[in-house]
Design an enzyme around this catalytic site. Structure first.
Site, PDB file in Angstrom:
ATOM      1  N   LYS A 162      43.472  30.623  19.021  1.00 52.02           N
ATOM      2  CA  LYS A 162      43.190  30.095  20.359  1.00 52.02           C
ATOM      3  C   LYS A 162      41.685  29.966  20.574  1.00 52.02           C
ATOM      4  CE  LYS A 162      43.016  33.016  24.035  1.00 52.02           C
ATOM      5  NZ  LYS A 162      41.745  32.816  24.768  1.00 52.02           N
ATOM      6  N   ASN A 163      40.953  31.020  20.227  1.00 47.92           N
ATOM      7  CA  ASN A 163      39.513  31.020  20.515  1.00 47.92           C
ATOM      8  C   ASN A 163      38.737  30.054  19.629  1.00 47.92           C
ATOM      9  OD1 ASN A 163      39.928  32.848  22.504  1.00 47.92           O
ATOM     10  ND2 ASN A 163      38.989  34.593  21.460  1.00 47.92           N
ATOM     11  N   CYS A 203      35.875  37.808  36.358  1.00 47.16           N
ATOM     12  CA  CYS A 203      37.243  37.853  35.856  1.00 47.16           C
ATOM     13  C   CYS A 203      37.622  39.308  35.701  1.00 47.16           C
ATOM     14  CB  CYS A 203      37.387  37.099  34.546  1.00 47.16           C
ATOM     15  SG  CYS A 203      36.713  37.946  33.147  1.00 47.16           S
ATOM     16  N   ARG A 232      31.159  38.767  33.286  1.00 47.08           N
ATOM     17  CA  ARG A 232      31.119  37.662  32.318  1.00 47.08           C
ATOM     18  C   ARG A 232      30.292  36.470  32.789  1.00 47.08           C
ATOM     19  NH1 ARG A 232      36.909  37.029  29.388  1.00 47.08           N
ATOM     20  NH2 ARG A 232      35.625  36.187  27.738  1.00 47.08           N
ATOM     21  N   ASP A 249      24.918  32.850  32.086  1.00 42.67           N
ATOM     22  CA  ASP A 249      23.479  32.590  32.142  1.00 42.67           C
ATOM     23  C   ASP A 249      22.895  32.171  30.790  1.00 42.67           C
ATOM     24  OD1 ASP A 249      24.213  35.305  31.553  1.00 42.67           O
ATOM     25  OD2 ASP A 249      22.084  35.832  31.584  1.00 42.67           O
ATOM     26  N   ASP A 278      38.565  42.413  21.435  1.00 44.37           N
ATOM     27  CA  ASP A 278      39.900  41.864  21.697  1.00 44.37           C
ATOM     28  C   ASP A 278      41.007  42.646  20.984  1.00 44.37           C
ATOM     29  OD1 ASP A 278      38.802  39.952  23.305  1.00 44.37           O
ATOM     30  OD2 ASP A 278      39.064  38.280  21.921  1.00 44.37           O
ATOM     31  N   ILE A 291      31.251  45.688  24.678  1.00 46.62           N
ATOM     32  CA  ILE A 291      31.094  44.253  24.945  1.00 46.62           C
ATOM     33  C   ILE A 291      31.333  43.933  26.415  1.00 46.62           C
ATOM     34  CG2 ILE A 291      31.821  41.911  24.273  1.00 46.62           C
ATOM     35  CD1 ILE A 291      30.582  43.408  21.947  1.00 46.62           C
ATOM     36  N   ARG A 307      49.005  33.286  27.395  1.00 49.63           N
ATOM     37  CA  ARG A 307      47.742  32.569  27.142  1.00 49.63           C
ATOM     38  C   ARG A 307      47.311  32.734  25.691  1.00 49.63           C
ATOM     39  NH1 ARG A 307      42.942  34.156  30.438  1.00 49.63           N
ATOM     40  NH2 ARG A 307      42.127  32.598  29.028  1.00 49.63           N
TER      41      ARG A 307
HETATM   42  C1  UD1 Z   1      34.696  35.217  23.519  1.00 48.95           C
HETATM   43  C2  UD1 Z   1      36.202  35.234  23.343  1.00 48.95           C
HETATM   44  C3  UD1 Z   1      36.780  36.521  23.900  1.00 48.95           C
HETATM   45  C4  UD1 Z   1      36.080  37.726  23.286  1.00 48.95           C
HETATM   46  C5  UD1 Z   1      34.572  37.605  23.404  1.00 48.95           C
HETATM   47  C6  UD1 Z   1      33.830  38.702  22.669  1.00 48.95           C
HETATM   48  C7  UD1 Z   1      36.751  32.882  23.512  1.00 48.95           C
HETATM   49  C8  UD1 Z   1      37.398  31.796  24.294  1.00 48.95           C
HETATM   50  N1  UD1 Z   1      36.757  34.097  24.077  1.00 48.95           N
HETATM   51  O1  UD1 Z   1      34.440  35.244  24.920  1.00 48.95           O
HETATM   52  O2  UD1 Z   1      38.177  36.546  23.614  1.00 48.95           O
HETATM   53  O3  UD1 Z   1      36.503  38.903  23.939  1.00 48.95           O
HETATM   54  O4  UD1 Z   1      34.127  36.349  22.872  1.00 48.95           O
HETATM   55  O5  UD1 Z   1      34.198  38.736  21.340  1.00 48.95           O
HETATM   56  O6  UD1 Z   1      36.286  32.676  22.410  1.00 48.95           O
HETATM   57  N2  UD1 Z   1      27.248  37.305  28.273  1.00 48.95           N
HETATM   58  C9  UD1 Z   1      26.190  37.185  29.140  1.00 48.95           C
HETATM   59  N3  UD1 Z   1      25.763  35.931  29.471  1.00 48.95           N
HETATM   60  C10 UD1 Z   1      26.346  34.806  28.985  1.00 48.95           C
HETATM   61  C11 UD1 Z   1      27.428  34.947  28.098  1.00 48.95           C
HETATM   62  C12 UD1 Z   1      27.864  36.206  27.755  1.00 48.95           C
HETATM   63  O7  UD1 Z   1      25.622  38.188  29.594  1.00 48.95           O
HETATM   64  O8  UD1 Z   1      25.915  33.702  29.324  1.00 48.95           O
HETATM   65  C13 UD1 Z   1      27.735  38.663  27.908  1.00 48.95           C
HETATM   66  C14 UD1 Z   1      29.170  38.896  28.365  1.00 48.95           C
HETATM   67  O9  UD1 Z   1      29.248  39.327  29.694  1.00 48.95           O
HETATM   68  C15 UD1 Z   1      29.623  39.941  27.385  1.00 48.95           C
HETATM   69  C16 UD1 Z   1      28.875  39.571  26.097  1.00 48.95           C
HETATM   70  O10 UD1 Z   1      27.800  38.742  26.502  1.00 48.95           O
HETATM   71  O11 UD1 Z   1      29.209  41.225  27.808  1.00 48.95           O
HETATM   72  C17 UD1 Z   1      29.715  38.833  25.068  1.00 48.95           C
HETATM   73  O12 UD1 Z   1      30.365  37.749  25.677  1.00 48.95           O
HETATM   74  P1  UD1 Z   1      30.713  36.404  24.881  1.00 48.95           P
HETATM   75  O13 UD1 Z   1      30.568  36.660  23.427  1.00 48.95           O
HETATM   76  O14 UD1 Z   1      29.945  35.286  25.475  1.00 48.95           O
HETATM   77  O15 UD1 Z   1      32.241  36.212  25.226  1.00 48.95           O
HETATM   78  P2  UD1 Z   1      33.000  34.869  25.464  1.00 48.95           P
HETATM   79  O16 UD1 Z   1      32.422  33.786  24.623  1.00 48.95           O
HETATM   80  O17 UD1 Z   1      33.153  34.641  26.939  1.00 48.95           O
END
Ligand code: UD1
Length: 428
Positions: free
Chosen positions: A22-23, A118, A123, A126, A313, A335, A405
């Site tokens: 999915k991801n 969420c 999440r 930025d 995950d 995370i 999902r």
């Molecule tokens: C993706 C996966 C999710 C998984 C996660 C971490 C998908 C669709 N989802 O989520 O299943 O749990 O990776 O392996 O692929 N962060 C910020 N600013 C940002 C973006 C992220 O501070 O702009 C922080 C988040 O709050 C979190 C960390 O970075 O603490 C990692 O998040 P991220 O790797 O971005 O997760 P997703 O891509 O949302």
């Protein structure tokens, strides 16, 4: 709302096929916005999130043809008619933000609703925005939307290549910037990039579309922008989280299960943790075989980290296993904040878990008891299912739309290995 009812206690034996990721599929679908030619994906999982992303791409002007039986999907974005990702879709699925990089790269404009919080934490997005800004996008945050554009004065409205260092590793932000950089003018260097297999899969697909990318799968990715990308056909990689969840199933119930279609490099860290718990894990020609012959489960402490560390995950599923280990394990969630919502539900089933901030201390009990429990997010829901398979008596898991999902036909797959599990449809 549907419920899943499990009568626990059956050992699991047999094979379980793993679906496409999915991801990985979500960003691959948005990559189709980068070209006016058709992009065909194979091994597409039949999941609610794929429908939601299809709906979003449709609303932007792309067409999505899907054959659920053959797991094929063809996306065509001859042009982006309406570059607006509406709140109604974004609130359902945070990965919607992944359309922003491609829209900006293709046409120099895009508007996306901000996702908001969420269940598993704030999440923020930025890093996606900072990276696109560094590439020359001008952002205006108003009415809950980010309105982004590339000024005509910059390469005639085209993003520019930059060196961008991520202050924290982000899978989604790495994907968004990687896609944006493929059509930018000049070279982009992404430093402290995510190294997840989903990133490598996306890069492989983009390369087959004509992108110039080096270093995907390492912490530094270099992208040389090109003028245009073409269509392609690409097979989505196996879902390592589904694979890992099914590896934990025979570990928690006892039995001998081979999960077909996945490879060990996707789940190396989990395999090590399971071996430390005294579970037999091996890679065979057919897939990954996991065996437990009613021996006791040793406690294993672990910390969630970006790939190749222990996947956040899979934290909830491994916690379910640790509830019946022979001793105390300590789980540090690094995370996401607030990702222990499964803990109180597992406690309702007799588990002994103390949560303190990002740390959970799990004291193994001799057995779990069935109970009505509620799924709070995607991975929490599968952990409750796994606990239910091991528990004495009946467990009913409500709010299984979370489960749908991320897991395709989960009850069928588990039932085929001997689980007593059924979905109760609620037509009300
Ligand atoms: C993706 C996966 C999710 C998984 C996660 C971490 C998908 C669709 N989802 O989520 O299943 O749990 O990776 O392996 O692929 N962060 C910020 N600013 C940002 C973006 C992220 O501070 O702009 C922080 C988040 O709050 C979190 C960390 O970075 O603490 C990692 O998040 P991220 O790797 O971005 O997760 P997703 O891509 O949302």
């Amino acid at each position: 709302m549907d419920k899943i009812v499990i009568k626990g206690g059956n050992p699991l034996n047999g094979t379980i096929p793993v679906s496409g990721s999915k991801n990985a599929c979500l960003p691959l679908m948005t990559a189709a916005l980068l070209t006016d030619q058709p992009v065909t994906l194979t091994n597409v999982p039949n999941l609610a999130d794929m429908n939601t992303m299809g709906e979003l791409l449709n609303s932007l002007g792309a067409t999505v043809e899907r054959d659920a039986d053959t797991h094929r999907m063809t996306l065509r974005a001859e042009r982006i008619r309406t570059p607006l990702a509406h709140y109604d879709i974004v609130r359902k699925m945070r990965a919607s933000i992944l359309v922003l990089g491609p829209m900006l790269a293709r046409d120099g404009a895009g508007t996306v609703s901000l996702p908001g919080g969420c269940a598993i934490g704030a999440r923020p997005v930025d890093l996606h925005l900072k990276g696109l800004e560094a590439m020359g996008a001008v952002l205006d945050l108003r009415d809950g939307y980010v309105h982004a554009s590339v000024p005509r004065s910059l390469n005639g409205g085209r993003l520019r290549g930059v060196s961008f260092r991520f202050p924290v590793v982000s899978v989604g932000a790495t994907e968004n910037l990687l896609m944006a950089a493929t059509l930018a003018k000049g070279t982009t260097r992404l430093v402290n990039a995510a190294q997840e297999p989903e990133i490598t899969d996306l890069a492989d697909c983009l390369i087959s579309m004509g992108a110039q990318i080096e270093g995907a799968g390492t912490s530094t990715i270099e992208i040389q922008g090109v003028d245009a990308l073409s269509g392609t056909e690409h097979a989505v990689i196996a879902d390592r989280i589904e694979l890992g969840s099914f590896m934990i199933a025979p570990a928690i119930t006892g039995g001998d299960v081979t999960i077909t279609g996945g490879k060990m490099f996707l789940v190396e860290t989990l395999a090590e943790a399971l071996r430390a718990a005294d579970i037999l894990v091996e890679e065979t020609n057919a897939g990954i075989r996991v065996t437990r012959n009613n021996g006791s489960i040793k406690p294993v402490s672990f910390t969630t980290e970006p790939f190749p560390g222990f996947a956040t995950d899979l934290q909830a599923q491994m916690m379910a296993l640790m509830t019946i280990a022979d001793g105390v394990s300590v789980i540090d969630e690094n995370i996401f904040e607030n990702r222990f919502m499964h803990a109180p539900e597992l406690t309702r089933m007799g588990a002994d878990i103390a949560v303190d901030g990002g740390r959970a201390t799990v004291t193994g009990v001799s057995g779990l008891r069935g109970a009505p429990v509620m799924a709070t997010d995607l991975r929490a829901s599968i952990s409750l299912l796994l606990a239910g398979l091991a528990a004495e008596g009946e467990t009913s898991v409500s709010r299984v739309y979370h489960l749908d999902r991320g897991y395709e036909r989960v009850e069928d797959k588990l039932r085929a290995c001997g689980a007593n599990i059924e979905r109760i449809k609620d037509d009300a």
